[in-house]
Design a protein around this motif. Structure first.
Motif, PDB file in Angstrom:
ATOM      1  N   LEU A 196       0.880  -1.157  -0.083  1.00  0.00           N
ATOM      2  CA  LEU A 196      -0.057   0.053  -0.060  1.00  0.00           C
ATOM      3  C   LEU A 196       0.871   1.209   0.046  1.00  0.00           C
ATOM      4  CD1 LEU A 196      -2.012  -1.518   2.952  1.00  0.00           C
ATOM      5  CD2 LEU A 196      -2.998  -1.030   0.508  1.00  0.00           C
ATOM      6  N   THR A 197       0.541   2.124  -0.757  1.00  0.00           N
ATOM      7  CA  THR A 197       1.187   3.837  -0.912  1.00  0.00           C
ATOM      8  C   THR A 197       0.606   4.357   0.301  1.00  0.00           C
ATOM      9  OG1 THR A 197      -0.216   4.511  -2.500  1.00  0.00           O
ATOM     10  CG2 THR A 197       1.852   3.287  -3.369  1.00  0.00           C
ATOM     11  N   ASP A 198      -0.523   4.065   1.117  1.00  0.00           N
ATOM     12  CA  ASP A 198      -1.264   4.834   1.887  1.00  0.00           C
ATOM     13  C   ASP A 198      -1.800   4.106   2.873  1.00  0.00           C
ATOM     14  OD1 ASP A 198      -2.547   6.495   3.598  1.00  0.00           O
ATOM     15  OD2 ASP A 198      -3.105   7.923   2.026  1.00  0.00           O
ATOM     16  N   VAL A 199      -1.256   3.353   3.862  1.00  0.00           N
ATOM     17  CA  VAL A 199      -1.800   2.333   4.802  1.00  0.00           C
ATOM     18  C   VAL A 199      -2.849   3.014   5.453  1.00  0.00           C
ATOM     19  CG1 VAL A 199      -1.461   1.139   6.929  1.00  0.00           C
ATOM     20  CG2 VAL A 199       0.268   1.156   5.159  1.00  0.00           C
ATOM     21  N   ASP A 200      -3.020   4.458   5.914  1.00  0.00           N
ATOM     22  CA  ASP A 200      -4.046   4.997   6.419  1.00  0.00           C
ATOM     23  C   ASP A 200      -5.494   4.981   5.830  1.00  0.00           C
ATOM     24  OD1 ASP A 200      -2.760   5.351   8.814  1.00  0.00           O
ATOM     25  OD2 ASP A 200      -1.861   7.367   8.206  1.00  0.00           O
ATOM     26  N   ASP A 201      -5.282   5.440   4.369  1.00  0.00           N
ATOM     27  CA  ASP A 201      -6.401   5.264   3.379  1.00  0.00           C
ATOM     28  C   ASP A 201      -6.857   3.819   3.407  1.00  0.00           C
ATOM     29  OD1 ASP A 201      -8.143   6.150   1.407  1.00  0.00           O
ATOM     30  OD2 ASP A 201      -6.805   5.777  -0.183  1.00  0.00           O
ATOM     31  N   TYR A 202      -6.111   2.844   3.374  1.00  0.00           N
ATOM     32  CA  TYR A 202      -6.502   1.551   3.424  1.00  0.00           C
ATOM     33  C   TYR A 202      -7.416   1.374   4.870  1.00  0.00           C
ATOM     34  CZ  TYR A 202      -6.537  -3.657   2.978  1.00  0.00           C
ATOM     35  OH  TYR A 202      -7.111  -5.077   2.902  1.00  0.00           O
ATOM     36  N   LEU A 203      -6.772   1.556   5.692  1.00  0.00           N
ATOM     37  CA  LEU A 203      -7.535   1.397   7.246  1.00  0.00           C
ATOM     38  C   LEU A 203      -9.011   2.089   7.237  1.00  0.00           C
ATOM     39  CD1 LEU A 203      -4.456   1.582   9.396  1.00  0.00           C
ATOM     40  CD2 LEU A 203      -5.732  -0.544   8.891  1.00  0.00           C
ATOM     41  N   ALA A 204      -8.772   3.511   6.476  1.00  0.00           N
ATOM     42  CA  ALA A 204     -10.011   4.177   6.721  1.00  0.00           C
ATOM     43  C   ALA A 204     -11.122   3.608   5.762  1.00  0.00           C
ATOM     44  CB  ALA A 204      -9.679   5.585   6.076  1.00  0.00           C
TER      45      ALA A 204
END
Length: 139
Positions: A84-92
């Motif tokens: 993932l290039t943006d873990v926070d986006d995935y988690l959200a």
């Protein structure tokens, strides 16, 4: 002297996916399928537009298409790694991604890893999914 049986590895490149250059979408070795990393590339080798959920759906569809082409089923997945290039986006968006997973592969989950990375091969890609499956004997 012991007799050894050689099993050839079989390259798996489904017609439904873009033609690979310098890689294979998957390799079948015995009953094990090594599923190459898949981003959200469509048949024309372009990243689908949209957010992490849209890209997850396309990338996971590509993984599953390769698995099915090899003779497997989603429940044969034993390990999946998500880059993932943006873990926070995935988690959200985890609930929506989880719902998609269950729709596409059922509720039996493999060993899973998620890794944050600075970028992927295609600049527009925000997710890449790689896996390993062991094809089960089915009666």
């Amino acid at each position: 002297m012991t007799e050894t049986t050689l099993i050839q590895n079989l390259v798996i490149n489904p017609d439904s996916l873009g033609k690979p250059s310098g890689f294979a979408h998957g390799v079948l070795a015995g009953k094990t399928v090594y599923l190459g990393g898949q981003t959200a590339l469509d048949k024309d080798m372009k990243i689908v537009p949209g957010n992490i959920v849209d890209q997850f759906k396309q990338a996971f569809s590509n993984v599953l298409a390769t698995l099915v082409e090899a003779g497997g089923h989603p429940e044969d997945l034993v390990s999946v790694t998500i880059y993932l290039t943006d873990v926070d986006d995935y988690l959200a968006n985890g609930r929506e991604i989880g719902k998609l997973w269950r729709e596409m592969a059922g509720s039996k989950y493999p060993a899973l890893a998620g890794l944050g990375v600075s970028r992927l091969w295609q600049k527009e890609a925000v997710i890449e999914i790689q896996g390993v499956a062991v094809i089960q004997d089915r009666a």
